[in-house]
Design an enzyme around this catalytic site. Sequence first.
Site, PDB file in Angstrom:
ATOM      1  N   ALA A 159       5.175   4.201  34.537  1.00 27.63           N
ATOM      2  CA  ALA A 159       4.024   3.701  34.857  1.00 27.63           C
ATOM      3  C   ALA A 159       4.339   2.742  36.163  1.00 27.63           C
ATOM      4  CB  ALA A 159       3.228   2.843  34.118  1.00 27.63           C
ATOM      5  N   LYS A 160       3.499   2.457  37.072  1.00 29.12           N
ATOM      6  CA  LYS A 160       3.746   1.407  38.299  1.00 29.12           C
ATOM      7  C   LYS A 160       2.571   0.835  38.623  1.00 29.12           C
ATOM      8  CE  LYS A 160       7.578   0.368  40.421  1.00 29.12           C
ATOM      9  NZ  LYS A 160       8.661   0.143  39.905  1.00 29.12           N
ATOM     10  N   GLY A 161       2.695  -0.346  39.251  1.00 21.93           N
ATOM     11  CA  GLY A 161       1.341  -0.958  39.969  1.00 21.93           C
ATOM     12  C   GLY A 161       1.626  -1.835  40.676  1.00 21.93           C
TER      13      GLY A 161
END
Length: 428
Positions: free
Chosen positions: A117-119
Amino acid sequence: MASTEHAPSYAHLEFDTPLYRTAVAQFDQAVPYADVADGVAERLRYPERSVIVGCPVRLDSGQRAVFPGYRVQHSSVLGPTKGGVRYDPHVSLGECAALAVWMTWKCALLRLPYGGAKGGVRCDPRAMSRAELERLTRRFTSELLPFIGPQEDIPAPDMATNEQTMAWMMDTYSMQRGHAVPEIVTGKPISIGGSVFRHEATGAGVVMVIARACERLGWRLSEQRCVVQGFGNVGGIAAQELVDRGALVIGVADHSGGVWDPAGLDIPTMSQYALEHRSLEGWEVGTRISNEELLELDCDILVLAAREDQIHGDNAHRLRCRMIAEGANGPTSLEADAVLRERGIPVLPDILTNAGGVTVSYFEWVQDLGRLFWGRDEIRAKLAEKLNDAFDRVWEIGGEKGISLRTAALVAGIREVGAALDARGLYP
């Protein structure tokens, strides 16, 4: 560019950007060597979930501003998704999607029970006060509440975020749940469930991988001249670890520019200066050079610990290093990879070389879940064991298939995720 066979499938989706295309193109180059079914490969080209939120924040001036925030979860087949949160003016859905894809391969390569994931939030953190950053972090966390959790998606620090950011995220989530939930984030202060050695893990891991590569190549690390681009949490610690192992660090750079001294730099003093002044701007010992000049210095090992797309088709042929180690995510373009392979310059790929951070994040999560904590030496030994095992598998695949270390690392990660997808099947 990604292969034209697959490009039309996602070319008009919102996360279609040059960086995302690079991630998919790398995947397409590795898939033929990974022995996974076509349907499994097609599923892995797309994130499972992409979220855009608006974060209204009251500024110190009394005005309100709305900052766009993003979270992309690529694959949950192996377990909860895991990935950093960055604050930067250039954060976009496509950037987060690409980084989430790479995080999936990284976790799988290290055999961690996570997906990628990444944000992040599109903002200028240097122009914001601590109070504004706290309000932004708490609002961003609140907007993500339906999508994150210790068994769903676990954030961590990234560009311009740190232990304090994670403490605010953990507190915001915990207040909504009615009890302390330290396992919701990693990279937080030790006082609220953080792990010893987490802060140093990525930079130390970079040097562990470099040391293993030197062993395989028959080099003595203590005899190497090194250049480090990026002098933050990753590059600064990597530079110190290199010096501790006897290597000579002759050049470093941060956002203020580079410093070069062929006789070697005083890394401990420079690190203290950068900590006090928040950059190397004003440092007067050595020759000041640009970031571009730093990349082209004559050296043995070039550590890329800044940001994406630093080595590309225009400068790859001018590099004068013998090996590249990617401490940052995506610092080498596809065109540069081809040039470097032709020149015989090995690249220690990002999904292996900077995996120390997520590995010790996993250790932190496990410690939080069990409420039982380990010591620094034990964690460092566990990290070295994980990285050495991953490196050896990548090296063997590269030699067996006659492919680059990057492609070999991707093959190892894709095989792990592909096997899990194949075993679990398609629901419904």
